[in-house]
Scaffold this active site. Structure first.
Site, PDB file in Angstrom:
ATOM      1  CB  THR B  95      -0.917   0.012   1.227  1.00  0.00           C
ATOM      2  OG1 THR B  95      -1.763  -1.140   1.172  1.00  0.00           O
ATOM      3  CG2 THR B  95      -1.768   1.263   1.257  1.00  0.00           C
ATOM      4  CE  LYS B 170      -5.215  -1.545   2.174  1.00  0.00           C
ATOM      5  NZ  LYS B 170      -3.896  -2.156   2.271  1.00  0.00           N
ATOM      6  CE  LYS B 238       2.502   2.256   4.546  1.00  0.00           C
ATOM      7  NZ  LYS B 238       1.905   1.275   3.609  1.00  0.00           N
TER       8      LYS B 238
END
Lengths: 292, 292
Positions: B95, B170, B238
């Site tokens: 990701t 995502k 993140k």
């Protein structure tokens, strides 16, 4: 059994209907008589006041809109408690203030009447299909007396604790839903702005860790531009405000809930009071100067 | 088929293991060699760099932690692209930033290499059981070449669009999860403060409109005081930061996401970087001066 039913809106009518089906004798009162027509045609008896409806009832059920309505139909001069006999049971299905539930339970107890707060989750579909989740607060005795009736209306019937605890459990439910709707709407805005196909996104995220009832049921309605109410924005704001008031009373800061309420308030002030809760996206679109 | 696998953390190891099971020849590189031991014992070959691993590979798979790691192992002087031959395929499961995915796809295309960004959802369990949701971005050609491999690792494999679109999908996933976790933790705090039994509350709210994957899977871990990571707080931060950066770049305000990131930041600054995402409750407890 003689049952009184007070409040025949969308939820109340569906729930009272199951009691007719089960063979109970129903006395009805509702602010808007026309909303009771279907039940009256099925053999229910009209009463001129909550008090009149409650007179001969073994169990009195209330499904109103706001705490003020509950207060009037239960505790008011023409309220149900005025006529209920000792040993009878009052069940309030309205999502309302825990403190009011305690006040009602106290007033009931002083007359030998049992009381239960029993807010529900599952919407109009859950009410129609008798698949509601019912969260009950009150004494064990009140819960046990109410159980057969609750069990006819719901799939998940839980005794959450003393008076007001049903309402508190419902608040937990609404707190969770509010934040999740915020995430779903923000995710959809992001998807659209990033140029994704929101249907494909649903296919990807709907089967993983982002899966939720609201994603499966309300996100598709937003995609279809369908803001019809499963549950009214104005009723949801009432619930969120109760939750925030209770949290403040308990000295609890819930920043996600506060933010969600603020966004829902923006939906209402934009004219969306009678839309469904999925209309939250409208406030986020406005915040971002996007046409709906 | 000759496949290179770069990055053998919890997710990468489980995924690469399925490729060994399927009979592929695997060349491995990972920053920490010991994490590759299990796969090496099963017949995978160790490579001294991503570049070395990629040299003879038909497909190069990357599962790293941060965008900087991806940049180094793909675009760096010892990166995979240096050694890949024309017609080979690079699949990045990390990701990471959509803009980096675009940069990688461009660099790959200039050498006749196919590239796909393919972040996954479903956690360690999903990786082990090959039930991941895989969100792919890239050309149709790259997606079709990758499909048999993706299909072996995931249950839901969707082509979301061009380069970077897997990453964007995502981000939608993470935006939804973050807000929902906030609601779940706030709901639980409310339940506890109101004196409810959180297990009974789960029984009531888990079967209705508040139902979600996180409620079913992570709320019970919080009740058990289990903050072991299914997914690290620091990795989630993140992701949320990437989503916020992308949203800002697209001129999009997402207040729920911003709030969730802030709360997760508080978990990290409280020492919770390597806990699971359910540790969000710790930040809310601290905000409310509650002992965990």
């Amino acid at each position: 059994m003689q049952i009184a039913w007070i409040g025949t809106g969308v939820m109340g009518s569906a729930m009272a209907g199951h009691l007719l089906t089960a063979g109970h004798e129903l006395a009805l009162f509702s602010r808007t008589k026309s909303k009771a027509d279907g039940l009256l045609r099925r053999g229910a008896r009209w009463a001129v006041s909550p008090r009149a409806a409650a007179a001969d009832a073994e169990i009195v059920c209330v499904m109103a809109g706001y705490p003020e309505d509950v207060e009037a139909v239960v505790l008011g001069p023409e309220g149900a408690l005025q006529a209920m006999h000792s040993g009878a049971l009052l069940v309030d299905f309205t999502t309302s203030r825990p403190s009011l539930a305690v006040r009602i339970a106290d007033a009931a107890a002083s007359r030998g009447i049992l009381a239960l707060d029993a807010p529900v989750s599952g919407g109009d579909i859950g009410a129609r299909e008798a698949r509601l989740s019912i969260m009950a607060g009150g004494t064990k005795e009140a819960f046990e007396k109410a159980f057969p009736l609750l069990n006819r209306l719901g799939k998940t019937v839980m005794h959450q604790g003393g008076a007001g605890c049903g309402q508190h459990a419902k608040m937990v439910n609404q707190i969770m839903i509010a934040a999740n709707m915020m995430g779903i709407c923000e995710g959809l805005l992001y998807a659209r702005r990033a140029g994704l196909d929101p249907q494909k996104v649903l296919a990807s995220v709907g089967g993983g860790a982002a899966a939720s009832w609201s994603l499966a049921n309300l996100y598709p309605r937003i995609l279809a531009g369908d803001y019809q109410p499963g549950f009214y924005v104005e009723h949801f704001i009432k619930d969120l405000q109760i939750a925030l008031d209770e949290a403040a009373r308990m000295g609890l800061k819930l920043p996600g809930l506060a933010l969600a309420r603020q966004l829902y308030e923006a939906v209402r002030s934009g004219g969306g009071a009678r839309l469904g809760t999925q209309a939250l996206i409208l406030a986020l679109e406005r915040l971002n100067h996007l046409a709906p």
